[in-house]
Scaffold this motif. Structure first.
Motif, short mmCIF file in Angstrom:
data_model
loop_
_atom_site.label_atom_id
_atom_site.label_comp_id
_atom_site.label_asym_id
_atom_site.label_seq_id
_atom_site.Cartn_x
_atom_site.Cartn_y
_atom_site.Cartn_z
N GLU A 1 -2.81 17.47 6.63
CA GLU A 1 -2.28 16.80 7.84
C GLU A 1 -3.07 15.41 8.07
O GLU A 1 -2.81 14.65 9.10
CB GLU A 1 -2.62 17.37 9.21
CG GLU A 1 -1.85 18.92 9.02
CD GLU A 1 -1.83 19.84 10.54
OE1 GLU A 1 -1.47 19.50 11.67
OE2 GLU A 1 -2.59 20.66 10.42
N PHE A 2 -3.80 14.98 6.98
CA PHE A 2 -4.67 13.80 7.21
C PHE A 2 -4.16 12.99 5.86
O PHE A 2 -3.81 13.36 4.85
CB PHE A 2 -6.10 13.96 7.15
CG PHE A 2 -6.60 14.48 8.49
CD1 PHE A 2 -7.06 13.90 9.31
CD2 PHE A 2 -6.45 16.10 8.35
CE1 PHE A 2 -7.58 14.65 10.27
CE2 PHE A 2 -7.04 16.83 9.55
CZ PHE A 2 -7.60 16.00 10.68
N SER A 3 -4.18 11.51 6.21
CA SER A 3 -4.00 10.91 5.09
C SER A 3 -5.00 10.82 4.02
O SER A 3 -6.29 11.21 4.35
CB SER A 3 -3.88 9.46 5.54
OG SER A 3 -5.12 8.78 6.04
N PHE B 1 -16.90 13.46 -3.62
CA PHE B 1 -15.84 13.40 -4.92
C PHE B 1 -14.79 12.39 -4.73
O PHE B 1 -14.38 11.94 -3.50
CB PHE B 1 -15.27 14.89 -5.24
CG PHE B 1 -16.13 15.61 -5.56
CD1 PHE B 1 -16.68 16.09 -6.69
CD2 PHE B 1 -16.85 16.55 -4.60
CE1 PHE B 1 -17.70 17.18 -6.96
CE2 PHE B 1 -17.55 17.70 -4.71
CZ PHE B 1 -18.18 18.01 -6.19
N GLN B 2 -14.08 12.04 -5.83
CA GLN B 2 -13.01 11.16 -5.82
C GLN B 2 -11.79 11.53 -5.13
O GLN B 2 -11.26 10.75 -4.58
CB GLN B 2 -12.55 10.84 -7.41
CG GLN B 2 -11.37 9.84 -7.43
CD GLN B 2 -11.04 9.51 -8.94
OE1 GLN B 2 -11.88 9.86 -9.84
NE2 GLN B 2 -9.93 8.83 -8.96
N ASP B 3 -11.56 12.85 -5.30
CA ASP B 3 -10.29 13.29 -4.67
C ASP B 3 -10.55 14.46 -3.42
O ASP B 3 -10.91 15.33 -3.72
CB ASP B 3 -9.52 14.19 -5.66
CG ASP B 3 -8.02 14.46 -5.11
OD1 ASP B 3 -7.82 14.42 -3.74
OD2 ASP B 3 -7.32 15.21 -5.68
N PRO B 4 -10.37 13.88 -2.24
CA PRO B 4 -11.05 14.53 -1.10
C PRO B 4 -10.08 15.88 -0.85
O PRO B 4 -10.51 17.00 -0.41
CB PRO B 4 -11.08 13.38 0.30
CG PRO B 4 -10.11 12.82 -0.34
CD PRO B 4 -10.25 12.45 -1.84
N PHE B 5 -8.81 15.72 -1.24
CA PHE B 5 -7.98 16.95 -1.17
C PHE B 5 -8.40 18.00 -1.88
O PHE B 5 -8.56 19.33 -1.59
CB PHE B 5 -6.55 16.49 -1.49
CG PHE B 5 -5.70 17.40 -0.86
CD1 PHE B 5 -5.37 17.52 0.54
CD2 PHE B 5 -4.77 18.26 -1.83
CE1 PHE B 5 -4.44 18.50 1.11
CE2 PHE B 5 -3.77 19.23 -1.20
CZ PHE B 5 -3.82 19.35 0.27
N GLU C 1 0.72 -1.19 0.04
CA GLU C 1 -0.06 0.00 -0.05
C GLU C 1 0.83 1.28 -0.06
O GLU C 1 1.96 0.96 0.43
CB GLU C 1 -1.08 0.03 0.94
CG GLU C 1 -1.84 -1.32 1.14
CD GLU C 1 -2.75 -1.17 2.44
OE1 GLU C 1 -3.89 -0.76 2.48
OE2 GLU C 1 -2.26 -1.89 3.47
N SER C 2 0.25 2.46 0.03
CA SER C 2 0.87 3.67 -0.26
C SER C 2 1.63 3.83 1.17
O SER C 2 1.18 3.46 2.10
CB SER C 2 -0.34 4.68 -0.22
OG SER C 2 -0.97 4.99 -1.65
N GLY C 3 2.95 4.08 0.89
CA GLY C 3 3.98 4.33 2.14
C GLY C 3 4.69 2.97 2.49
O GLY C 3 5.53 3.26 3.41
N SER C 4 4.63 2.09 1.51
CA SER C 4 5.13 0.57 1.79
C SER C 4 6.67 0.54 1.42
O SER C 4 7.64 -0.09 1.84
CB SER C 4 4.36 -0.55 1.24
OG SER C 4 4.41 -0.31 0.05
N GLY C 5 6.90 1.73 0.45
CA GLY C 5 8.37 1.81 0.10
C GLY C 5 8.46 1.25 -1.18
O GLY C 5 9.87 1.15 -1.75
N LYS C 6 7.47 0.68 -2.02
CA LYS C 6 7.67 0.10 -3.08
C LYS C 6 8.14 1.24 -4.30
O LYS C 6 9.02 0.83 -5.10
CB LYS C 6 6.35 -0.67 -3.59
CG LYS C 6 5.23 0.05 -3.71
CD LYS C 6 3.87 -0.59 -4.03
CE LYS C 6 2.74 0.06 -4.39
NZ LYS C 6 2.26 1.10 -3.38
#
Length: 611
Positions: A453-455, A397-401, A43-48
């Protein structure tokens, strides 16, 4: 013993900050043999992705520290000079990224960008480079390749832009292709075509592939070996059949359990919760078989009735900007949604599903038809009259940011609709915001933080809190979970199901992910070129699809089972037909025939006779 083309040993990557170096990749080791495909999943943040960028030496030397050994064809890439690495990069190792629109230059034609690579790396003349560009575009199955040379990136679909990126990556006949989430943003049919293309090109060239993804279905389709990463570490590494057949690590088991599988809902009449994953430990924390939804009462009057909804966009040209044509984005669409029901609207990008959702909440005015909310036609209302109805209609919406104001604290974002509609005394707003945050699984103390400040998953929860703050009857969820990792997607969908049960919410769930749709919907409507071509109960659509387009969508869904990777038929390369019509165009009368109770299918013509 086979010599690895790429050998990574004890790779460690740290990023420099004010408090020193923060490690993000820890002692990663793996090999890729010639002609083989290795998938790194996590997942996101796993380092891949950081691992792939370290292999390519694309991390900034001033901010990133790379330790360990990266051997490619016998050379240690970590000790090469910048000039030496430039010779490797592009020529022997190529990379394609998730979003081709950000990788392609929007001010240059496709042909010029391809030619530039060929001229730089092979010293070709302009004429030779253009001829080779056409050959490469043909090779990656771009229809009418020669005619597309002068097109700019924005004129191509997402799938066609990704084909251009693959053509560019393969132009120098690399020994290794690194593909970083190349299909995540694509529709299911386009994704299937891209996977077929990479497989075919690999077979022809004997090329190795490092495929980075968080989609276990894609891994099962393409990988010989699979590496599972969590928190920058490899937690499992083995043959793909072994990883899927007998996973050893709890996180791998949880990932596989969280993958929605077509057909898993057979015999179940209501949506099911997804299995969630504790991101800190990687262990499953919710049983997937828990049923949370109810069956809507078919005798109750619909919350929403849509009749013959149409939406056209004018195309203007010439000095006088006269209307020269129209985009028929939505054409004579009709459906109902009842209290506590989820109707999924599915189809490829450009089919009109998002425009339908925006027209229903009046973010765009319909060109024709009726939209009845609790029996009242809201299309006929002016803005002032419609204002009171907005409380009952909300959109996620798809993109909350992008949908949250970055300069406002999240508590203010959630409070804004309540203050605008004056639904609650100002003295009670702060307490109500805390209650809403708690309802969507967030700490009320976080209300004074800003969105950045949130994921991503937490921001989507904030968007849901804002949407339910006015006590709506219907929520339009437009690709609300498409961009989320599997564990976060599960948490957000489970939250939506809980809210539906507790508040009797009706959902219009807009998505192109057929496996997720099967899990969460009561009924499904399939859209193609602005029209509904099939609509019915979930069991009918997934268990007995009738329209060729519905069958095509379902056949393209990746099967999370390596043993079945050859069972899916290869899809023909095609783009969604243009919805642009002449000014005087009159849509033909379409007939939706009832093939069983509540299951209606549009008649189809010769264009579908060959699938």
């Amino acid at each position: 013993m086979t010599t690895a083309l790429l050998s990574v040993e004890n790779l460690r990557v740290s990023f420099k900050g004010s408090d020193g170096c923060a490690p993000v990749v820890h002692d990663v080791s793996f090999d890729i043999e010639a002609g083989k495909t290795v998938a790194i999943v996590g997942e996101s943040g796993s380092g891949k992705s950081v691992t792939s960028l370290a292999i390519m030496r694309l991390l900034q030397s001033g901010s990133a520290k790379i330790e360990g050994t990266i051997r490619f064809a016998g050379q240690d890439l970590t000790t090469l000079s910048d000039a030496g690495m430039r010779r490797i990069r592009g020529n022997e190792i190529s990379m394609i990224f998730q979003e081709p629109m950000t990788s392609l230059n929007p001010s240059m034609t496709i042909g010029r960008q391809l030619a530039e690579v060929l001229i730089t790396h092979h010293g070709m003349s302009q004429r030779q480079a253009e001829a080779e560009a056409v050959r490469l575009m043909d090779r990656v199955r771009i229809p009418s390749a020669a005619a597309r040379l002068k097109d700019y990136p924005h004129r191509l679909s997402g799938g066609m832009r990704q084909r251009v990126m693959i053509a560019m990556a393969l132009s120098c006949k690399p020994k290794l292709l690194i593909a970083d989430e190349p299909t995540t943003a694509l529709d299911v049919t386009i994704q299937a075509q891209i996977l077929d293309l990479i497989r075919d090109l690999q077979r022809e060239e004997g090329m190795s592939v490092l495929f980075i993804t968080h989609d276990m279905g894609v891994v099962a389709e393409i990988a010989d070996r699979t590496i599972v990463m969590l928190h920058g570490r490899i937690v499992e590494n083995g043959a793909t059949e072994q990883i899927f057949g007998a996973p050893q690590h709890p996180y791998t088991r949880a990932l596989l359990a969280a993958v929605p599988r077509l057909g898993s809902m057979a015999g179940v009449s209501v949506p099911k919760k997804f299995e969630e994953i504790d991101r800190a430990t990687g262990i499953a924390i919710v049983k997937s078989e828990e049923v949370t939804a109810k069956q809507p009462d078919p005798q109750t009057p619909p919350v929403l009735e849509v009749r013959n909804l149409s939406k056209y966009f004018d195309i203007r040209s010439g000095v006088l900007r006269k209307v020269s044509g129209r985009v028929h984005a939505v054409e004579n669409v009709s459906f109902d949604i009842r209290e506590g029901e989820t109707l999924a609207l599915v189809g490829e990008s450009g089919c009109g599903k998002s425009t339908t959702g925006r027209a229903i909440v009046r973010l765009t005015d319909p060109s024709g038809g009726e939209i009845r909310l609790n029996g009242e036609d809201i299309v006929k209302l002016d803005e002032n009259s419609f204002r009171s109805h907005r409380q009952r209609l909300q959109l996620i919406f798809q993109d909350p940011f992008a949908s949250l104001n970055p300069s406002m604290r999240v508590g203010e974002c959630i409070a804004e609709p309540m203050l605008a509609h004056d639904t609650i005394p100002r003295a009670s707003v702060r307490a109500r915001v805390a209650e809403l945050l708690q309802q969507v699984g967030l700490d009320p103390a976080t209300r004074d933080r800003f969105p950045h400040e949130f994921s991503g998953g937490q921001r989507q929860r904030i968007s849901i809190a804002r949407a339910i703050s006015l006590g709506p009857k219907l929520i339009v969820a437009d690709e609300a979970v498409s961009a989320l990792d599997v564990s976060i997607k599960a948490q957000v969908i489970n939250l939506m199901l809980d809210l539906q049960r507790d508040m009797g919410l009706a959902f219009l769930f807009i998505s192109h992910d057929m496996a997720v749709v099967e899990r969460v919907s009561h009924r499904v409507a399939v859209m193609y070129l602005g029209e509904i071509v099939e609509i019915g109960n979930r069991a009918d659509i997934f268990g007995n699809p009738q329209h060729p387009y519905t069958k095509r969508l379902l056949s393209a869904v990746p099967v999370p089972d390596p043993a079945r990777r050859t069972s899916r038929p290869e899809l023909k390369v095609s783009e969604l037909k243009s919805p642009v019509r002449p000014v005087d165009y009159v849509a033909p009368h379409r007939v939706l025939q009832e093939v069983s109770q509540g299951h209606h299918v549009q008649e189809w013509g010769a264009e579908w006779s060959n699938g």
